[in-house]
Design an enzyme around this catalytic site. Structure first.
Site, PDB file in Angstrom:
ATOM      1  N   ASN A   1      -5.764   1.921 -12.672  1.00  0.00           N
ATOM      2  CA  ASN A   1      -4.627   2.831 -12.448  1.00  0.00           C
ATOM      3  C   ASN A   1      -3.921   3.252 -13.739  1.00  0.00           C
ATOM      4  O   ASN A   1      -3.122   4.189 -13.739  1.00  0.00           O
ATOM      5  CB  ASN A   1      -3.615   2.221 -11.468  1.00  0.00           C
ATOM      6  CG  ASN A   1      -4.068   2.241 -10.029  1.00  0.00           C
ATOM      7  OD1 ASN A   1      -3.673   1.404  -9.227  1.00  0.00           O
ATOM      8  ND2 ASN A   1      -4.921   3.196  -9.665  1.00  0.00           N
TER       9      ASN A   1
ATOM     10  N   ASP B   1      -3.480   2.846   0.302  1.00  0.00           N
ATOM     11  CA  ASP B   1      -3.872   4.116  -0.302  1.00  0.00           C
ATOM     12  C   ASP B   1      -3.234   5.293   0.438  1.00  0.00           C
ATOM     13  O   ASP B   1      -3.008   5.211   1.644  1.00  0.00           O
ATOM     14  CB  ASP B   1      -5.405   4.225  -0.269  1.00  0.00           C
ATOM     15  CG  ASP B   1      -5.922   5.290  -1.216  1.00  0.00           C
ATOM     16  OD1 ASP B   1      -5.143   5.815  -2.033  1.00  0.00           O
ATOM     17  OD2 ASP B   1      -7.124   5.606  -1.127  1.00  0.00           O
TER      18      ASP B   1
END
Ligand code: FPP
Length: 243
Positions: A67, A19
């Site tokens: 996503n 991330d």
């Protein structure tokens, strides 16, 4: 993974939520994709560090079932990056003894990308130095749902009965059925959540949340996270043994 796995030996299976690519790019006044490209370069360094650090299995979260909610241009840019990455890295991965697998639902991925994934899996299937699993269009709930659906189908077809359903049978239908459970899950960028990653498999995993943004996560920091894991006491639900 045996329930008495000793942390001192280091984690055999590390899973990483990579991330912070977007923030890394933003800090430099660049588009988010610039951060994803920098993140992809870091993947190579971390994979190469694994054999020396005793990590046999590395699983990385590249694209989640959630996503797709990102802008169309970011999603398209990521898909193009995955295609380029697989083409560019295929030879080195093969020659470095890396066995590559993909987990997640391939149904929404484009045909060219799926063909590259299939080729790389086939080509590296006999490798055994490091096992790299890339989670692509992956979500833990989605994986368990797909597994339950396949299990229900087996029952419907009369090949199994409801009496056969236990944790081991269900795990056999998961995308990860050939992999050991992760010993350690690392998330970069300071966020402390698991975002639908390996929900079933990480029941007894240790977690490490580090502030570093993924494109800055070096092999040295990886080694230091593994060192701190080695000091942990893993009990798998058993009581602490007092000496
Ligand atoms: C999360 O950061 C990262 C992703 C959703 C993509 C991960 C992809 C890579 C590291 C690219 C390369 C991977 C492979 C396998 C070639 P974010 O965009 O959510 O960052 P932010 O939270 O700072 O916005």
């Amino acid at each position: 993974m045996p329930k008495d796995a000793d942390a001192k030996a280091g984690p055999a299976h590390v899973a990483i939520i990579m991330d912070g690519n977007g923030r890394w790019a933003q800090k430099r006044g660049r588009p988010r994709l610039f951060g994803h490209h920098a993140g992809a370069r870091r993947v190579r360094e971390i994979v190469e560090a694994c054999p020396q650090l005793g990590v046999k299995y590395l699983t990385i979260f590249a694209f989640s079932t959630e996503n797709w909610k990102r802008t169309q241009s970011e999603v398209a840019g990521l898909m193009s990056l995955f295609r380029k990455y697989l083409k560019r890295e295929a030879d080195d991965l093969y020659q470095n003894g890396v066995c590559v697998r993909f987990i997640g639902d391939r149904i929404r991925l484009d045909d060219k990308l799926v063909a590259l994934m299939d080729d790389l899996e086939l080509r590296t299937a006999e490798n055994d130095r490091v096992h790299l699993t890339v989670a692509l269009n992956y979500g833990g709930r989605d994986e368990v749902t797909r597994a339950a659906k396949r299990l229900a189908f087996e029952i419907e077809q009369g090949r199994l009965t409801h009496q056969d359903v236990d944790a081991e049978t269900l795990a056999g239908f998961l995308d990860t059925h050939v992999l050991p459970d992760p010993d350690l899950v690392i998330r970069t960028s300071g966020e402390a959540r698991i975002s639908n990653f390996l929900l079933w498999q990480s029941a007894y995993a240790e977690y490490e949340f580090v502030d570093t943004l993924w494109p800055d996560f070096t092999a040295e920091e990886f080694a230091s996270v593994l060192n701190s894991y080695a000091k942990r006491d893993r009990r798998f639900g058993a009581a602490r043994v007092c000496e």
